[in-house]
Design a protein around this motif. Structure first.
Motif, PDB file in Angstrom:
ATOM      1  N   ALA A  36      75.259   8.463 111.444  1.00 16.68           N
ATOM      2  CA  ALA A  36      74.638   9.990 112.259  1.00 16.68           C
ATOM      3  C   ALA A  36      74.840   9.972 113.463  1.00 16.68           C
ATOM      4  CB  ALA A  36      73.242   9.948 112.019  1.00 16.68           C
ATOM      5  N   TRP A  58      71.655  20.222 104.026  1.00 16.38           N
ATOM      6  CA  TRP A  58      72.345  18.793 104.479  1.00 16.38           C
ATOM      7  C   TRP A  58      71.867  18.290 102.575  1.00 16.38           C
ATOM      8  CZ3 TRP A  58      68.832  15.106 102.147  1.00 16.38           C
ATOM      9  CH2 TRP A  58      67.637  15.027 102.510  1.00 16.38           C
ATOM     10  N   HIS A  61      75.460  18.463 101.021  1.00 17.82           N
ATOM     11  CA  HIS A  61      76.564  16.750 101.123  1.00 17.82           C
ATOM     12  C   HIS A  61      76.353  15.608 100.693  1.00 17.82           C
ATOM     13  CE1 HIS A  61      78.061  20.579 104.411  1.00 17.82           C
ATOM     14  NE2 HIS A  61      76.982  20.741 104.643  1.00 17.82           N
ATOM     15  N   ARG A  62      74.976  15.581  99.477  1.00 26.13           N
ATOM     16  CA  ARG A  62      74.853  14.077  99.147  1.00 26.13           C
ATOM     17  C   ARG A  62      75.813  13.779  98.160  1.00 26.13           C
ATOM     18  NH1 ARG A  62      68.925  12.153  99.396  1.00 26.13           N
ATOM     19  NH2 ARG A  62      70.123  10.555  97.756  1.00 26.13           N
ATOM     20  N   ALA A 173      69.439  10.950 103.903  1.00 24.57           N
ATOM     21  CA  ALA A 173      70.295  12.134 103.626  1.00 24.57           C
ATOM     22  C   ALA A 173      71.651  11.927 102.878  1.00 24.57           C
ATOM     23  CB  ALA A 173      71.122  13.023 105.351  1.00 24.57           C
ATOM     24  N   SER A 174      72.240  10.913 102.160  1.00 25.98           N
ATOM     25  CA  SER A 174      73.363  10.252 101.749  1.00 25.98           C
ATOM     26  C   SER A 174      73.123   9.102 101.108  1.00 25.98           C
ATOM     27  CB  SER A 174      75.407  10.213 102.658  1.00 25.98           C
ATOM     28  OG  SER A 174      74.567   9.094 103.022  1.00 25.98           O
ATOM     29  N   PRO A 287      66.513  15.337 109.356  1.00 29.12           N
ATOM     30  CA  PRO A 287      68.342  16.152 108.880  1.00 29.12           C
ATOM     31  C   PRO A 287      68.389  16.536 109.036  1.00 29.12           C
ATOM     32  CG  PRO A 287      67.083  15.351 106.837  1.00 29.12           C
ATOM     33  CD  PRO A 287      66.292  15.680 108.285  1.00 29.12           C
ATOM     34  N   ARG A 288      69.762  17.394 109.860  1.00 25.50           N
ATOM     35  CA  ARG A 288      70.430  18.194 110.044  1.00 25.50           C
ATOM     36  C   ARG A 288      71.929  17.974 109.530  1.00 25.50           C
ATOM     37  NH1 ARG A 288      66.207  20.500 109.823  1.00 25.50           N
ATOM     38  NH2 ARG A 288      64.914  21.445 111.075  1.00 25.50           N
ATOM     39  N   ILE A 289      72.745  19.208 109.599  1.00 21.96           N
ATOM     40  CA  ILE A 289      74.217  18.885 109.416  1.00 21.96           C
ATOM     41  C   ILE A 289      74.606  20.474 110.205  1.00 21.96           C
ATOM     42  CG2 ILE A 289      76.177  19.537 108.094  1.00 21.96           C
ATOM     43  CD1 ILE A 289      75.136  17.033 106.491  1.00 21.96           C
ATOM     44  N   ASP A 305      79.283  16.777 109.856  1.00 19.19           N
ATOM     45  CA  ASP A 305      78.597  15.468 110.246  1.00 19.19           C
ATOM     46  C   ASP A 305      76.811  15.588 109.935  1.00 19.19           C
ATOM     47  OD1 ASP A 305      80.775  14.602 111.114  1.00 19.19           O
ATOM     48  OD2 ASP A 305      80.240  13.688 113.034  1.00 19.19           O
ATOM     49  N   LEU A 306      75.902  14.458 110.180  1.00 18.64           N
ATOM     50  CA  LEU A 306      75.015  14.559 109.825  1.00 18.64           C
ATOM     51  C   LEU A 306      74.202  13.877 111.727  1.00 18.64           C
ATOM     52  CD1 LEU A 306      72.592  13.798 107.909  1.00 18.64           C
ATOM     53  CD2 LEU A 306      72.994  11.651 107.993  1.00 18.64           C
ATOM     54  N   VAL A 308      70.437  13.548 113.414  1.00 18.58           N
ATOM     55  CA  VAL A 308      69.693  13.276 112.727  1.00 18.58           C
ATOM     56  C   VAL A 308      68.671  13.403 114.046  1.00 18.58           C
ATOM     57  CG1 VAL A 308      67.581  11.084 112.584  1.00 18.58           C
ATOM     58  CG2 VAL A 308      69.746  11.199 111.107  1.00 18.58           C
TER      59      VAL A 308
END
Length: 396
Positions: A36, A58, A61-62, A173-174, A287-289, A305-306, A308
């Motif tokens: 990230a 986000w 997207h997990r 976030a994943s 978190p953001r995507i 992309d992740l 933070v």
């Protein structure tokens, strides 16, 4: 690039010196451990929080998105306005905003103050060490947020566990961290809401009361109720309880502060709470995507992309604050708006309620226990690199 440098116990009690190593390199870093981008400077964090190409969705997207538990969790969490983008964000935020009108939140202050006094009475009554987290912070937040939600009060004992599990899931976030436990929690909230919908004692004006005509067959409406209730539990319970604990830790570490804050002055207490929230930020990161390829602080971030966004690092940026590692009650060395509650469209909707709870707690603490001392070191739930204060034993 540098990963978040978790070296020892010092990170958990005060991570901000270690954030400086990241800020010295560049405002935006790629962390290979987290896979990230870390956004650390005040200006870059403020830009990221309002960037139109940084998505809050986000959760979609997990990696765990295909399992039955994940489908349940995602169905509900996608009804949290903090986890969706425009225009769904606005629709859901307006619905929750009806609960957080300035008049309604201001009217809660006497009840919050009375609850704090009640909890201090109970703590003083049993003697010995008191765990600020389990005996004061969580019961306070549970009862206040449930006053808005409207569940049977018997469920308040379960709310700290619910909030903690939701926080553990959202801290990653994943991956599949806490997925099964989160599904269990959301099913329990679902059951509690369905039971309450059939309860003639359901208080009018509560979140659940809005769904009083919902039947078991109206699956979507119940999901919306569960989504709203679980969001309020997470946002109004976990972060506020952690803030109470962190404020207490700061006062234990810096006893001069206790003598410098006048508990008889609401203005002095309010200023102190604002600075204490900057000094030790309860929610360190969000978190953001990347919804598309974008530039942030001169760094190119690829789509998907992740990212933070590190609120705690921004609140200790030496380029913004002259003395970021000191508590300045006069706010002369550390002027400017901190980012503890975010910025822009996603600014924390419960910020006013959180301030009222922390102000009430600080007022009673300084009046009734000005000589508070630590009874044992704090303990932390070390969920990856996310701080969760589990216990803080003190002598009042």
């Amino acid at each position: 690039m540098t990963a978040i440098p978790v070296r020892d116990g010092g990170y958990w009690s005060y991570p901000y010196h270690q954030y400086e190593e990241l800020q010295r390199e560049t405002p935006v870093h790629y962390d290979p451990y987290l896979e990230a981008w870390l956004v650390t400077s005040y200006d870059a964090v403020a830009e990221a929080l309002q960037h139109p190409q940084l998505s809050s969705a986000w959760i979609e997207h997990r990696e765990d998105a295909s399992s039955p538990d994940a489908r349940l969790v995602h169905d509900i969490l996608q009804r949290w306005f903090v986890l969706v983008d425009h225009p769904e964000h606005e629709r859901l935020r307006v619905a929750v905003g009806r609960i957080f009108t300035p008049r309604r939140i201001a009217a809660l202050r006497p009840a919050v103050e009375a609850r704090v006094e009640e909890l201090f009475d109970a703590a003083a009554g049993h003697g010995g060490a008191v765990d600020v987290v389990s005996e004061i912070a969580f019961p306070l937040s549970s009862s206040i947020i449930n006053g808005l939600i409207g569940l049977d009060r018997a469920y308040e004992a379960s709310m700290p566990r619910w909030g903690n599990i939701l926080a553990r899931y959202l801290a990653h976030a994943s991956g599949t961290e806490a997925l099964a436990d989160t599904a269990v929690v959301l099913r329990e909230i679902d059951e509690a809401i369905r039971n309450r919908l059939r309860d003639e004692a359901l208080p009018s004006g509560s979140v659940i009361h809005r769904f009083v005509n919902t039947t078991d067959a109206d699956h979507g409406a119940v999901l919306e109720a569960v989504g709203t209730a679980s969001f309020l539990l997470y946002a109004g319970l976990e972060a506020t309880s952690l803030a109470v604990g962190l404020v207490t830790m700061t006062l234990l570490d810096q006893p001069d502060l206790r003598r410098a804050i006048d508990p008889a002055s609401p203005e002095a207490v309010s200023r102190a709470v604002d600075e204490l929230l900057r000094y030790d930020t309860p929610v360190l990161q969000v978190p953001r995507i990347a919804a598309d390829d974008l530039d942030l602080a001169g760094v190119r971030i690829p789509r998907g992309d992740l990212v933070v966004v590190m609120l705690g690092a921004a609140n200790h940026d030496a380029a913004r604050y002259r003395d970021p590692h000191s508590v300045d009650l006069a706010a002369t060395a550390n002027p400017g708006r901190h980012l503890t509650f975010g910025l822009g469209a996603h600014y924390c909707i419960g910020a006013a309620l959180a301030r009222i709870e922390i102000e009430a707690y600080l007022t009673v603490l300084l009046r009734r226990a000005p000589d508070i001392t630590a009874a044992a070191p704090p303990t932390w739930a070390r969920a990856g690199r996310v701080r969760v204060l589990e216990s803080l034993p003190v002598h009042l």
